[in-house]
Design an enzyme around this catalytic site. Structure first.
Site, PDB file in Angstrom:
ATOM      1  N   GLU A 436       0.802  -1.227   0.000  1.00 49.56           N
ATOM      2  CA  GLU A 436       0.000   0.000   0.000  1.00 49.56           C
ATOM      3  C   GLU A 436       0.834   1.275   0.000  1.00 49.56           C
ATOM      4  O   GLU A 436       0.592   2.191   0.795  1.00 49.56           O
ATOM      5  CB  GLU A 436      -0.964  -0.004   1.199  1.00 49.56           C
ATOM      6  CG  GLU A 436      -2.011  -1.089   1.114  1.00 49.56           C
ATOM      7  CD  GLU A 436      -3.055  -1.010   2.226  1.00 49.56           C
ATOM      8  OE1 GLU A 436      -2.943  -0.108   3.088  1.00 49.56           O
ATOM      9  OE2 GLU A 436      -3.975  -1.840   2.237  1.00 49.56           O
ATOM     10  N   GLU A 513      -4.718  -8.979   0.738  1.00 48.89           N
ATOM     11  CA  GLU A 513      -5.327  -8.560   2.003  1.00 48.89           C
ATOM     12  C   GLU A 513      -6.829  -8.466   1.789  1.00 48.89           C
ATOM     13  O   GLU A 513      -7.294  -7.762   0.889  1.00 48.89           O
ATOM     14  CB  GLU A 513      -4.752  -7.211   2.442  1.00 48.89           C
ATOM     15  CG  GLU A 513      -5.101  -6.798   3.867  1.00 48.89           C
ATOM     16  CD  GLU A 513      -4.266  -5.589   4.296  1.00 48.89           C
ATOM     17  OE1 GLU A 513      -3.031  -5.625   4.121  1.00 48.89           O
ATOM     18  OE2 GLU A 513      -4.861  -4.617   4.805  1.00 48.89           O
TER      19      GLU A 513
END
Length: 813
Positions: A436, A513
């Site tokens: 991220e 995720e």
């Protein structure tokens, strides 16, 4: 004649090392007998004068705690691993970083609790003259500086990367040496609880000047018909001022420790201060393959010999297995398709913070395996070595992640150490180059950094694929276009995975995720004051998804490898969806102690072949007689019939990857579920209980090693007078331990509990939360018995006896 001179020169150079035919390399644990004191990030005086003198002006000119003769008599004595932040009280703050770190006084705004000094005195015998000496730190949080005998050894920025120093020139043989560490936790490195201090092991390694280098063995395997080809790459360094002739012998040992085959490289020469690499091939016929069900480990023993004597030896465990990734059919381990049933995990645990004893790593992996999990993402940093050892031995795949995506000398160095350290672990099946990185993931800068990381990765480990955990939906440009395995962080986060698959059919896809489902164990209504959410699969943040939603999506698509749930365990920090008084996350399938929430049984139903039949909530609803209670059932039975006090409330068929619900008018008594699976009846029940009457202690193991390190995790529950577990009990439990051991932490999984995790010995206590709490007991070094007694007012106390079995102590300094 020339060869004889070379051999004689080498023997003179390292004569002390060759006293016998055994392995002269030593690895000594340096965890015991440290002195510790908090310093200060704002006061020179409170930081023992650090920064007030020219500490770096002259070699060995040392002041304050850095000086070997500094008096630390009044400092606290402790053993490692140590996390000083878990010992601090919670602080209420509106600062977002304090919130994300679990409301502990971490960061620059708390100068009195973010600097820690460590000192250790030790002696190295004069018989070690001629050896090379290295000190390795497995992890210090963070930005630490290290001195030895008043000399600055160096620094390390990241709290998650191991580092080492060659200290040969600075050791005082036969005299007291003093190792000093100043850890500076004033700067956050993550956005979750990180701890503070020397929270992983410290080691000293002793070895010959002619030796195998650090990370110098790389084992690769290839399967050809019924034979495994073991390719051993060995890097050898000669840190002597004479050229050296030697032999390199590579042995493969079976899982039982028997020698299978040997490769011998004779007539080799390493010139003075030269580092060279050799490749050896060894065959293993009819090998036993490492798998999730049978995690078989072989050992490569690398021997460096001079004149027939061993001068260095390194043992490297490894597994023989094949990894295949197919863009349409998914992942195959040893030719068998395996759905990735993964979880993401941070590294802290109740009672101990980030400073986990080795056994706790195994405990946590065992709990995940029982649920059906087969893969672990080390979010978002390099894990401990012991975590990977546990995954190797227990059969758990690992998605191994670096802390921060960068190609500067600092971040490339961290990435290199991760890969070099972990590349021999069979559990590691995918590397993660980042997570991220929203500032750069779609930019040219991010693209360029990824190219550099990937190029270096291919040099260090050409055997595995790699991925990036992106939260940028269907975006392709930037980092995502460079990775062979595209990782999606959340299908609901502006992602249309089916569309992406059609647009990029040659890229392998997985959920790096998923989920972020929010549950509080044993709580069945939303409580904004205490910071609780219901323990049903009904709550999730705007980026996430319910457990049932994401799993149905992924399980229906063969082209997806599977996914990693956020998270396997609750963790300190990132309290979501509430802030204070909530101090840890609700994302876990289990709480911070490893107590299952109800979603645990949803995953177990569809991730295992076990018989699962689990109904909830508990059935203690005094004062709610006549109210409607929403009853859920997680099961892999074909059908389930629910009964209240013997009366059927109806039978329902279980849809695939789903659950069942009944709305039941509450009456005290017995709620019973009867399931049918393959013609067999399975029964479970919950009952209205009386008041708590008896304490029950349930240790994970009844005996542990008497080595000063091993632990027993003891879970606490209470029963009523009829012997039924009271699952909503909240009694305060007090603990007393007798014998050679100590309590190292307590917890209960309450995300809003502000009770201490650690107490002075003799004062340990913990309230139960939803009927449970946990105490972690560490044995001493004397065999015998530990007796833990738990008491609570008028309740019948309980005593658990833990046997301390004689065990081999790890060599230490």
């Amino acid at each position: 004649m020339k060869k004889s001179v070379l051999l004689f020169s080498l023997i003179l150079c390292i004569a002390a090392v060759y006293a016998n035919d055994g392995n002269p390399r030593e690895k000594l644990l340096m965890d015991r007998g440290w002195k510790f004191q908090l310093g200060s990030a704002s006061s020179v005086e409170k930081d023992f004068g650090y920064g007030a003198s020219a500490l770096f002006a002259k070699a060995g000119e040392a002041y304050g705690p850095v000086a070997p003769d500094f008096r630390d008599n009044d400092w606290r004595q402790l053993d490692l691993p140590h996390d000083w932040m878990v010992e601090q009280e919670f602080v209420k703050s509106d600062n977002g970083n304090v919130l994300s770190h679990g409301f502990k006084p971490a960061g620059r705004i708390y100068p009195e609790t973010t600097i820690g000094w460590y000192r250790k005195a030790f002696t190295v015998p004069e018989t070690d003259k001629g050896k090379k000496l290295r000190i390795r730190f497995d992890g210090v949080f963070r930005d630490c500086k290290v001195w030895l005998n008043g000399h600055y050894m160096g620094s390390n920025m990241s709290g998650y990367s191991e580092f080492s120093f060659d200290v040969t020139d600075y050791i005082w043989l036969g005299k007291k040496n003093v190792l000093v560490v100043r850890a500076d936790a004033t700067q956050y490195e993550g956005w979750f609880y990180e701890g503070a201090g020397i929270y992983r092991h410290v080691w000293m390694e002793k070895y010959a000047p002619l030796h195998i280098t650090e990370y110098g063995v790389f084992v690769r395997t290839e399967l050809r018909d019924n034979t495994a080809i073991i390719i051993a790459e060995t890097e050898i360094s000669n840190q002597c001022d004479k050229s050296s002739g030697f032999e390199l012998e590579s042995q493969v040992l079976s899982p039982e420790g028997k020698r299978i085959d040997v490769n011998l490289n004779k007539g080799l020469t390493a010139y003075s201060f030269q580092t060279i690499t050799f490749n050896s091939e060894i065959k293993v016929k009819d090998p036993k393959l490492w798998s999730l069900e049978t995690p078989v480990l072989y050992t490569l023993v690398s021997l460096v010999k001079v004149g027939g004597k061993v001068v260095d030896s390194v043992a490297t465990p490894f597994g023989i297995r094949t990894l295949e990734f197919d863009k349409d059919k998914g992942f195959f381990l040893n030719g068998k398709r395996v759905e990735v049933l993964g979880v993401c995990c941070h590294q802290d645990h109740a009672g101990v913070g980030s400073a986990l004893p080795d056994r706790l790593q195994n405990y946590r992996i065992e709990k995940l395996k029982e649920m059906g999990c087969n893969a672990y993402r080390t979010s978002h940093n390099p894990p401990t070595r012991e975590l990977l050892d546990a995954c190797d031995k227990l059969g758990m795949l690992v998605f191994d992640e670096t802390r921060l995506m960068g190609s500067s000398q600092e971040y490339m160095g961290q990435f290199e150490r991760l890969v070099l350290r972990d590349r021999n672990h069979p559990c590691v099946f995918i590397w993660s180059i980042g997570n991220e990185e929203w500032v750069i993931q779609g930019t040219e800068t991010g693209h360029n950094i990824a190219i550099s990381l990937i190029a270096r990765l291919k040099q260090l480990d050409p055997t595995r694929l790699y991925s990036y955990a992106g939260n940028n939906g269907n975006e392709y440009k930037g980092v995502n276009e460079l990775v062979p395995i595209r990782g999606f962080n959340y299908m609901n986060n502006n992602a249309d995975i089916d569309k992406y698959h059609k647009e990029h059919p040659n890229q392998i896809l997985m959920g790096s995720e998923e989920g972020s489902t929010l549950c509080t164990r044993g709580i069945y209504k939303k409580d904004t004051v205490k910071g609780y959410v219901p323990d049903y699969d009904v709550t999730y943040p705007d980026w996430g998804a319910l457990a049932e939603t994401w799993w149905k999506y992924y399980s229906a698509r063969q082209y997806l490898l599977g996914a990693f749930v956020w998270t396997g365990f609750d963790y300190r920090g990132e309290p979501t969806p509430y802030g204070w008084p909530c101090i840890n996350s609700h994302f876990g399938i289990m709480d911070v102690c490893g107590f299952p929430k109800n979603n645990y049984y949803y995953y177990q139903s569809w991730w295992t072949a076990k018989d699962v039949l689990h109904i909830y909530p508990h059935w203690n609803w005094k004062g709610r007689e006549g109210d409607t209670i929403n009853v859920w059932c997680n099961s892999n039975c074909e059908s389930v019939e629910l009964f209240l006090n013997g009366k059927s409330l109806g039978s329902k068929k279980m849809p695939l990857n789903s659950h069942l619900e009944w709305n039941v008018v509450y009456q005290p008594g017995t709620l019973e579920a009867r399931g049918m699976k393959n013609g067999r009846k399975i029964v479970t029940k919950v009952e209205t209980t009386g008041q708590p009457a008896t304490i029950v202690l349930s240790p994970d193991r009844g005996s542990i090693r008497a080595d000063g390190e091993d632990v027993s995790v003891i879970n606490v529950s209470v029963l009523d007078e009829k012997g039924r577990e009271v699952s909503d009990a909240g009694n305060l439990i007090k603990f007393e331990l007798k014998g050679d051991g100590r309590i190292i932490g307590v917890g209960n999984g309450d995300p809003s509990s502000h009770e201490a995790d650690k107490y002075d010995q003799g004062n340990y206590q913990r309230k139960m939360f939803s009927g449970k709490c946990q105490v972690i007991v560490q044995g001493g070094r004397n065999s015998g018995m530990l007796e833990l007694t738990a008491s609570s007012g008028s309740l019948k106390p309980a005593t658990s006896v833990i046997q301390l079995e004689p065990g081999k102590l790890r060599p230490e300094l």
